[in-house]
Design a protein around this motif. Structure first.
Motif, mmCIF file in Angstrom:
data_model
loop_
_atom_site.group_PDB
_atom_site.id
_atom_site.type_symbol
_atom_site.label_atom_id
_atom_site.label_comp_id
_atom_site.label_asym_id
_atom_site.label_seq_id
_atom_site.Cartn_x
_atom_site.Cartn_y
_atom_site.Cartn_z
ATOM 1 N N ALA A 116 0.684 -0.787 0.293
ATOM 2 C CA ALA A 116 -0.045 -0.227 0.501
ATOM 3 C C ALA A 116 1.106 1.488 0.083
ATOM 4 O O ALA A 116 0.425 2.432 -0.368
ATOM 5 C CB ALA A 116 -0.628 0.662 1.390
ATOM 6 N N VAL A 142 -0.766 4.010 -1.727
ATOM 7 C CA VAL A 142 -2.454 4.397 -2.037
ATOM 8 C C VAL A 142 -2.978 4.679 0.068
ATOM 9 O O VAL A 142 -3.834 5.152 0.201
ATOM 10 C CB VAL A 142 -3.029 2.805 -2.455
ATOM 11 C CG1 VAL A 142 -3.376 3.231 -3.445
ATOM 12 C CG2 VAL A 142 -2.830 1.813 -1.282
ATOM 13 N N GLY A 158 -6.805 2.191 1.377
ATOM 14 C CA GLY A 158 -6.358 1.929 0.170
ATOM 15 C C GLY A 158 -6.330 0.812 0.837
ATOM 16 O O GLY A 158 -6.604 -0.957 0.805
ATOM 17 N N LEU A 204 -7.256 -2.953 0.666
ATOM 18 C CA LEU A 204 -6.977 -4.489 -0.461
ATOM 19 C C LEU A 204 -6.868 -5.495 0.559
ATOM 20 O O LEU A 204 -7.588 -6.890 0.753
ATOM 21 C CB LEU A 204 -4.984 -4.357 0.376
ATOM 22 C CG LEU A 204 -4.731 -3.031 -1.226
ATOM 23 C CD1 LEU A 204 -3.090 -2.775 -1.244
ATOM 24 C CD2 LEU A 204 -4.992 -3.829 -2.413
ATOM 25 N N SER A 216 -4.769 -5.053 -8.248
ATOM 26 C CA SER A 216 -4.332 -5.962 -6.411
ATOM 27 C C SER A 216 -5.658 -6.798 -6.132
ATOM 28 O O SER A 216 -5.299 -7.392 -5.173
ATOM 29 C CB SER A 216 -3.253 -5.404 -6.257
ATOM 30 O OG SER A 216 -1.954 -4.758 -7.012
ATOM 31 N N LEU A 254 1.878 0.564 -4.009
ATOM 32 C CA LEU A 254 0.090 0.686 -5.404
ATOM 33 C C LEU A 254 0.531 2.981 -4.506
ATOM 34 O O LEU A 254 -0.729 2.996 -5.121
ATOM 35 C CB LEU A 254 -0.291 -0.011 -4.479
ATOM 36 C CG LEU A 254 -0.262 -1.221 -5.222
ATOM 37 C CD1 LEU A 254 -1.825 -1.850 -4.518
ATOM 38 C CD2 LEU A 254 -0.051 -1.115 -6.842
ATOM 39 N N LEU A 299 -4.387 -1.044 -8.724
ATOM 40 C CA LEU A 299 -4.579 -0.966 -7.150
ATOM 41 C C LEU A 299 -5.918 -1.955 -8.568
ATOM 42 O O LEU A 299 -6.201 -3.175 -6.967
ATOM 43 C CB LEU A 299 -4.971 -0.021 -6.913
ATOM 44 C CG LEU A 299 -6.183 0.034 -5.167
ATOM 45 C CD1 LEU A 299 -5.755 -0.305 -4.469
ATOM 46 C CD2 LEU A 299 -7.034 1.617 -4.741
#
Length: 408
Positions: free
Chosen positions: A248, A254, A258, A262, A313, A252, A310
């Protein structure tokens, strides 16, 4: 003429199952919110992949060290009370984490100490609750009960990480405090189940033979042994949960929200698969389907490790959750459906160790490998190993490969 199998949702007419399911949902919500907050909190303090892995080790060690005792306790005393007391202890641990977060900058070792307390409480709660569920429903509804129970857990696991990630913006103490409240409510809910004295017919004497009875039983059942060890090795090697804060933050980009998304994706895949299995239980070819599901889990893990998007994933993690739910459904049905009630606690305790090894110990393995090889290579290597394990277990356990029906 045989009557049609009852719909899975008819189980909610059972008061005890509703109370059990409520406790399951609350504890799932609390576990997931707490896991997100602990992971981010520890990473904020240390910026270390190994430190994240140690969180998993601290949670798993009590279950591994105390498996013989916790299983015997679940087969000796009131399983409702054991679960309720354990959830109360989890609430106290949540309050400890809250106090630690409110204290400001702190060393990381108190977090590990509190996670050991969490692991100890779960070590007693898991075999007691696993052994309690089959006593609440008729045998012909085992499969649907397991799927619905898992869907409640996974529903909480969908909302918990996202909720925890969102609330983390208000501070980790908010997340830890809410998790403590959920554990306390779960304790109240589980104690409301009506006592069922027949669930434990006799209290086994404390001998090495009785303490080892769960392990002995599993070793004598090739199908059960194959299913449990397959899950152990596959998730131990292929799990990426502990490394999600790194993905994260550094892959990514995020942030905490985020990270919550995930962490929610495997649970979303699991809950949708669980709902499907509750209404359309597996009836034929369960062994081959289990092996295929583990292979799919490994492939999706490889995809997640290689992704820098994202949405991709999240999709890969969704597939891992759906595939893992098939494994959970088959394994739990075999363990709970074919084990005599008088020793369900001891068998469930051994099963808990295997589950813990595949999750918490898998987090330690992932964190350690990532510390040396990097997060992306660690996840990809684990996924490749999981695919290989699925193929190997089909040869090592031919009885599992040939298993047709779920409950014989």
């Amino acid at each position: 003429m045989l009557s049609p199998a009852p719909s899975g949702w008819t189980l909610f007419r059972n008061r005890d199952f509703r109370l059990f399911g409520g406790a399951r949902f609350l504890t799932g919500l609390a576990y997931q919110m707490q896991a997100v907050a602990v992971g981010w909190f520890v990473y904020d303090l240390t910026r270390s992949a190994l430190a994240l892995g140690l969180v998993g080790l601290a949670s798993f060690a009590p279950a591994m060290l105390g498996a013989l005792v916790t299983g015997h306790v679940a087969d000796t005393y009131d399983r409702r009370r054991i679960a309720a007391l354990s959830y109360g202890l989890l609430a106290l641990a949540g309050l400890g984490l809250t106090a630690l977060a409110l204290s400001g900058a702190a060393p990381v070792w108190p977090v590990y100490a509190l996670m050991i307390l969490v692991g100890t409480a779960r070590a007693f709660a898991n075999p007691a609750s696993q052994a309690l569920l089959p006593t609440l429903v008729p045998r012909e509804q085992f499969g649907s009960a397991i799927a619905l129970n898992s869907s409640l857990w996974q529903s909480a696991s969908v909302t918990g990480p996202a909720f925890g990630g969102l609330l983390y913006a208000l501070g980790p103490a908010v997340v830890f405090g809410l998790a403590a409240a959920c554990f306390a409510l779960a304790a109240v809910s589980i104690i409301g189940i009506r006592p069922r004295p027949a669930a434990v017919a006799t209290r086994p004497a404390v001998t090495w033979s009785t303490l080892l009875a769960g392990l002995t039983y599993i070793r004598s059942q090739p199908v059960v042994l194959g299913a449990i060890t397959l899950d152990l090795v596959a998730v131990l090697l292929g799990g990426a949960t502990a490394l999600l804060p790194i993905f994260a933050q550094e892959v990514l980009f995020v942030g905490p929200l985020g990270l919550g998304l995930l962490r929610s994706m495997p649970a979303l895949g699991s809950v949708l698969m669980a709902i499907l299995l509750a209404h359309r239980p597996l009836t034929r070819g369960v062994g081959p389907r289990l092996l295929i599901a583990v292979g799919v889990f490994g492939l999706a893990t490889i995809g997640f490790g290689l992704s820098t998007s994202l949405p991709l994933s999240m999709a890969c993690l969704f597939v891992t959750g759906a595939a893992d739910m098939v494994s959970v459904y088959v394994r739990q049905s075999l363990v709970q459906g074919e084990t005599p009630d008088a020793m369900r606690g001891r068998v469930a305790a051994v099963n808990t160790v295997f589950i813990g090894a595949s999750n918490e110990l898998g987090e330690f393995e992932s964190g350690t490998l990532a510390a040396f090889a990097g997060a992306v290579p660690a996840v990809v290597i684990g996924g490749v190993a999981t695919v290989a394990v699925a193929a190997l277990w089909g040869r090592l356990f031919p009885a599992l490969r040939r298993r047709d029906h779920l409950i014989t």
